[in-house]
Motif scaffolding. Structure first.
Motif, mmCIF file in Angstrom:
data_model
loop_
_atom_site.group_PDB
_atom_site.id
_atom_site.type_symbol
_atom_site.label_atom_id
_atom_site.label_comp_id
_atom_site.label_asym_id
_atom_site.label_seq_id
_atom_site.Cartn_x
_atom_site.Cartn_y
_atom_site.Cartn_z
ATOM 1 N N GLY A 134 0.803 -0.766 0.552
ATOM 2 C CA GLY A 134 0.195 -0.130 0.075
ATOM 3 C C GLY A 134 0.742 1.107 0.271
ATOM 4 N N ALA A 135 2.472 0.918 -0.055
ATOM 5 C CA ALA A 135 3.074 2.632 -0.355
ATOM 6 C C ALA A 135 3.004 2.817 -1.618
ATOM 7 C CB ALA A 135 4.497 2.026 0.060
ATOM 8 N N THR A 136 4.055 3.481 -1.354
ATOM 9 C CA THR A 136 3.911 4.690 -2.930
ATOM 10 C C THR A 136 5.633 4.389 -4.057
ATOM 11 O OG1 THR A 136 4.613 6.467 -1.862
ATOM 12 C CG2 THR A 136 2.756 6.695 -2.293
ATOM 13 N N TYR A 137 5.591 4.407 -4.892
ATOM 14 C CA TYR A 137 6.886 4.314 -5.914
ATOM 15 C C TYR A 137 7.210 5.429 -6.534
ATOM 16 C CZ TYR A 137 10.253 2.571 -9.396
ATOM 17 O OH TYR A 137 11.027 2.241 -9.673
ATOM 18 N N THR A 138 8.285 5.659 -6.666
ATOM 19 C CA THR A 138 8.591 6.997 -7.837
ATOM 20 C C THR A 138 9.258 6.557 -8.540
ATOM 21 O OG1 THR A 138 8.741 8.872 -5.565
ATOM 22 C CG2 THR A 138 9.948 8.829 -7.538
ATOM 23 N N VAL A 139 8.630 7.170 -9.792
ATOM 24 C CA VAL A 139 8.690 6.307 -11.606
ATOM 25 C C VAL A 139 10.180 7.514 -11.325
ATOM 26 C CG1 VAL A 139 8.446 6.190 -13.911
ATOM 27 C CG2 VAL A 139 6.567 6.356 -12.016
ATOM 28 N N ARG A 140 10.947 5.981 -11.860
ATOM 29 C CA ARG A 140 12.786 6.700 -12.308
ATOM 30 C C ARG A 140 12.780 6.151 -13.860
ATOM 31 N NH1 ARG A 140 16.232 2.554 -8.886
ATOM 32 N NH2 ARG A 140 18.130 3.899 -10.029
ATOM 33 N N SER A 141 13.672 7.255 -14.445
ATOM 34 C CA SER A 141 13.673 7.764 -16.079
ATOM 35 C C SER A 141 13.507 6.033 -16.711
ATOM 36 C CB SER A 141 14.889 7.942 -16.236
ATOM 37 O OG SER A 141 15.554 8.165 -17.674
ATOM 38 N N GLY A 142 13.206 5.648 -17.403
ATOM 39 C CA GLY A 142 13.870 3.449 -17.974
ATOM 40 C C GLY A 142 11.970 3.145 -17.278
ATOM 41 N N ASP A 143 11.731 3.372 -16.493
ATOM 42 C CA ASP A 143 10.572 2.976 -15.476
ATOM 43 C C ASP A 143 9.518 2.262 -16.750
ATOM 44 O OD1 ASP A 143 11.666 1.650 -13.721
ATOM 45 O OD2 ASP A 143 10.741 3.571 -12.351
ATOM 46 N N THR A 144 8.432 1.348 -17.377
ATOM 47 C CA THR A 144 7.322 0.873 -17.385
ATOM 48 C C THR A 144 6.416 1.053 -16.466
ATOM 49 O OG1 THR A 144 7.765 -1.421 -18.304
ATOM 50 C CG2 THR A 144 8.157 -0.019 -19.673
ATOM 51 N N ILE A 145 5.213 0.319 -16.780
ATOM 52 C CA ILE A 145 4.118 0.643 -15.798
ATOM 53 C C ILE A 145 3.857 -1.129 -15.563
ATOM 54 C CG2 ILE A 145 1.265 -0.205 -15.744
ATOM 55 C CD1 ILE A 145 1.901 2.558 -14.322
ATOM 56 N N SER A 146 4.737 -2.078 -16.772
ATOM 57 C CA SER A 146 4.536 -3.255 -16.563
ATOM 58 C C SER A 146 5.152 -3.816 -15.687
ATOM 59 C CB SER A 146 4.632 -3.879 -18.006
ATOM 60 O OG SER A 146 5.729 -3.364 -18.767
ATOM 61 N N ALA A 147 6.309 -3.614 -16.283
ATOM 62 C CA ALA A 147 7.752 -3.365 -15.817
ATOM 63 C C ALA A 147 7.677 -3.531 -13.277
ATOM 64 C CB ALA A 147 9.073 -2.930 -15.404
ATOM 65 N N ILE A 148 6.883 -2.078 -13.873
ATOM 66 C CA ILE A 148 6.657 -1.743 -12.136
ATOM 67 C C ILE A 148 5.883 -2.692 -10.769
ATOM 68 C CG2 ILE A 148 5.791 0.231 -10.731
ATOM 69 C CD1 ILE A 148 6.480 2.032 -12.105
ATOM 70 N N ALA A 149 5.358 -2.330 -12.406
ATOM 71 C CA ALA A 149 3.837 -4.125 -10.950
ATOM 72 C C ALA A 149 4.844 -5.060 -11.588
ATOM 73 C CB ALA A 149 2.875 -4.447 -12.369
ATOM 74 N N ARG A 150 5.049 -6.143 -12.493
ATOM 75 C CA ARG A 150 6.407 -7.042 -11.939
ATOM 76 C C ARG A 150 7.095 -6.812 -10.662
ATOM 77 N NH1 ARG A 150 6.781 -6.843 -17.861
ATOM 78 N NH2 ARG A 150 8.719 -6.723 -17.568
ATOM 79 N N ARG A 151 7.413 -6.175 -10.345
ATOM 80 C CA ARG A 151 8.453 -5.744 -9.421
ATOM 81 C C ARG A 151 8.022 -5.635 -8.182
ATOM 82 N NH1 ARG A 151 11.717 -0.683 -10.601
ATOM 83 N NH2 ARG A 151 11.967 -1.569 -12.625
ATOM 84 N N HIS A 152 6.782 -5.374 -7.625
ATOM 85 C CA HIS A 152 5.555 -5.051 -6.690
ATOM 86 C C HIS A 152 4.681 -6.462 -6.184
ATOM 87 C CE1 HIS A 152 7.932 -1.399 -7.364
ATOM 88 N NE2 HIS A 152 8.177 -1.778 -6.141
ATOM 89 N N GLY A 153 5.015 -7.684 -7.577
ATOM 90 C CA GLY A 153 4.239 -8.680 -7.678
ATOM 91 C C GLY A 153 2.543 -8.154 -7.935
ATOM 92 N N GLN A 154 2.363 -7.400 -8.407
ATOM 93 C CA GLN A 154 1.211 -7.170 -9.214
ATOM 94 C C GLN A 154 0.761 -7.251 -10.626
ATOM 95 O OE1 GLN A 154 -1.253 -5.459 -6.997
ATOM 96 N NE2 GLN A 154 0.231 -4.782 -5.571
ATOM 97 N N SER A 155 -0.569 -7.163 -11.291
ATOM 98 C CA SER A 155 -1.204 -7.381 -12.512
ATOM 99 C C SER A 155 -0.898 -5.851 -13.332
ATOM 100 C CB SER A 155 -2.200 -8.119 -12.651
ATOM 101 O OG SER A 155 -3.204 -6.843 -12.515
ATOM 102 N N THR A 156 -0.448 -5.609 -13.721
ATOM 103 C CA THR A 156 -0.382 -4.812 -14.798
ATOM 104 C C THR A 156 -1.993 -3.485 -14.365
ATOM 105 O OG1 THR A 156 1.629 -4.385 -16.309
ATOM 106 C CG2 THR A 156 0.366 -2.908 -17.031
ATOM 107 N N GLN A 157 -2.695 -4.112 -14.905
ATOM 108 C CA GLN A 157 -3.921 -3.927 -15.038
ATOM 109 C C GLN A 157 -4.258 -3.345 -13.789
ATOM 110 O OE1 GLN A 157 -6.503 -3.537 -18.003
ATOM 111 N NE2 GLN A 157 -7.521 -1.928 -15.605
ATOM 112 N N THR A 158 -4.133 -3.921 -12.310
ATOM 113 C CA THR A 158 -4.263 -3.645 -11.067
ATOM 114 C C THR A 158 -3.460 -2.553 -10.795
ATOM 115 O OG1 THR A 158 -4.500 -6.109 -9.895
ATOM 116 C CG2 THR A 158 -3.594 -4.223 -8.524
ATOM 117 N N LEU A 159 -2.566 -2.023 -10.929
ATOM 118 C CA LEU A 159 -1.025 -1.220 -10.941
ATOM 119 C C LEU A 159 -2.532 0.476 -11.352
ATOM 120 C CD1 LEU A 159 1.304 0.132 -10.019
ATOM 121 C CD2 LEU A 159 1.910 -0.319 -11.092
ATOM 122 N N LEU A 160 -2.198 0.379 -12.714
ATOM 123 C CA LEU A 160 -3.444 1.376 -13.424
ATOM 124 C C LEU A 160 -4.721 1.693 -13.113
ATOM 125 C CD1 LEU A 160 -2.869 -0.480 -17.307
ATOM 126 C CD2 LEU A 160 -2.128 1.532 -16.368
#
Length: 397
Positions: A134-160
């Motif tokens: 339930g925390a927040t993540y600060t986007v870094r250069s090169g990040d994509t939504i799908s990569a962030i989702a995988r990194r945090h054990g989420q589906s891309t749709q859930t993160l969207l």
């Protein structure tokens, strides 16, 4: 009877905006008979303008007549998506005068855990650590939504969904994303080495690091390596002749692609080169080229966006309703650049003024010159890009 105040349009963003990244604000066509810019009350700019100094945010805000969630977010330098999420509001929700809105995350997401504090104390390891649920993540250069989702054990749709984003949304460095509370490890991919994850080192951003190689370590994934070096996973895979089914091993060396411009992705670099090429065709001096680069970065993150504040579109977030052309024309990057420069090649001659149409622009302050064209509600926001713009210009040559 209480008059409902509708939620304003949700402008979804970005690099390092991003922060960014801010979208454009009110722009006005010049009066065709006099050539004088009409007086306009600037519109409220989106909350993603990074140059606005931070100030203490109150815990709550009581809605008054005329308020919108978007305007409230801008007032307190917050993201509209965050205010919606913290108050459990949907994009179509209605707020009313007297209603109290939360302006800070709930206590469960605001308190830092020991893991998060350790990550903050060691910025080189931050990207490899998973924030508390339930925390927040600060986007870094090169990040994509799908990569962030995988990194945090989420589906891309859930993160969207958690961030009120769409599949077509663009994210920017510096943007904060809500990570939904969910237990479990990130989904494994074939391009993953399974031992304990160790962070890839932060890249050297100096020109000498262009096209450098990285030695894979136990626990690395291609998405983590890409994020640490400020490139997209797709670009990293392509540069190494791999696909999403490829497997990497400790000790393997992978080539890190580069845009050739410090801090810019390939997409941003391509737009920067377009601005410089057209500017030189028009005879614009280097200062004008730098002003155009900085303005485009502030307005769109140097991306040709298909959305923005109200009807703002494109590289410079030009508005069809303010005379900058049709929606298709404002999204034509070549035309948008020429409209920003103006002068003899101005495709909006007689309707809008470009930089070359501003008397004495060469002697103006960097931000003042950009503001003369853009008419932004936050005119000093452009100043932060002066130094980077000259660095990009020098790298383009």
């Amino acid at each position: 009877m209480a008059v409902p105040a509708a939620i304003g349009s949700l402008a979804l963003s970005l690099t390092a905006l991003p922060a960014h990244a801010a979208t454009a604000v009110e722009r006005a066509p010049m009066a065709p008979q006099t050539g004088i810019m009409p007086t306009i009350s600037p519109a409220v700019a989106p909350a993603t303008i990074a140059a606005v100094p931070a100030r203490r945010t109150p815990a709550t805000h009581r809605v008054v007549r005329g308020d919108t969630v978007w305007a409230i977010a801008v007032r307190y330098r917050l993201r509209t998506a965050d205010v919606l999420a913290w108050n459990r509001l949907g994009r179509s929700a209605v707020i009313h005068p007297g209603q109290v809105l939360r302006l800070t995350p709930p206590a469960s997401t605001k308190a830092a855990t020991p893991t998060k504090r350790a990550a903050a104390a060691s910025p080189h390891k931050k990207s490899a650590m998973r924030p508390a649920a339930g925390a927040t993540y600060t986007v870094r250069s090169g990040d994509t939504i799908s990569a962030i989702a995988r990194r945090h054990g989420q589906s891309t749709q859930t993160l969207l969904n958690a961030n009120h984003l769409r599949w077509s949304s663009v994210i920017f460095p510096g943007q904060k994303l809500v990570i939904p509370a969910k237990a479990g490890a990130p989904a494994a991919t074939k391009a993953t080495v399974k031992p304990t994850v160790k962070p890839a080192p932060r890249p050297d951003t100096s020109p000498a690091s262009a096209g450098s190689a990285y030695t894979v370590r136990a626990g690395d994934t291609m998405s983590a390596v890409a994020a640490a070096h400020g490139v997209s996973v797709t670009a990293l895979l392509h540069a190494n002749g791999m696909d999403w089914n490829s497997i990497i091993y400790p000790g393997q060396r992978v080539r890190i692609p580069t845009s050739g411009l410090p801090g810019l992705s390939n997409e941003q670099a391509a737009n920067a080169r377009l601005i410089v090429r057209i500017g030189r065709q028009l005879g614009v001096p280097n200062r004008g080229l730098a002003i155009a680069l900085g303005t485009a970065m502030q307005e769109s993150g140097l991306r040709n966006l298909d959305y923005g504040d109200r009807d703002s579109l494109g590289l410079f977030q030009q508005r069809p309703s303010a005379g900058w052309g049709t929606a298709a024309q404002t999204r034509d990057a070549d035309r948008a650049v020429r409209a920003f420069f103006g002068g003899r090649g101005n495709p909006n001659a007689g309707r809008t003024r470009g930089l070359l149409d501003i008397a004495g622009w060469q002697k103006m302050d960097f931000a003042d010159a950009a503001q003369a064209v853009q008419i932004s509600a936050y005119p000093r926001a452009y100043a932060q890009w002066e130094k980077p713009a000259y660095a990009w210009l020098a790298a383009i040559g």
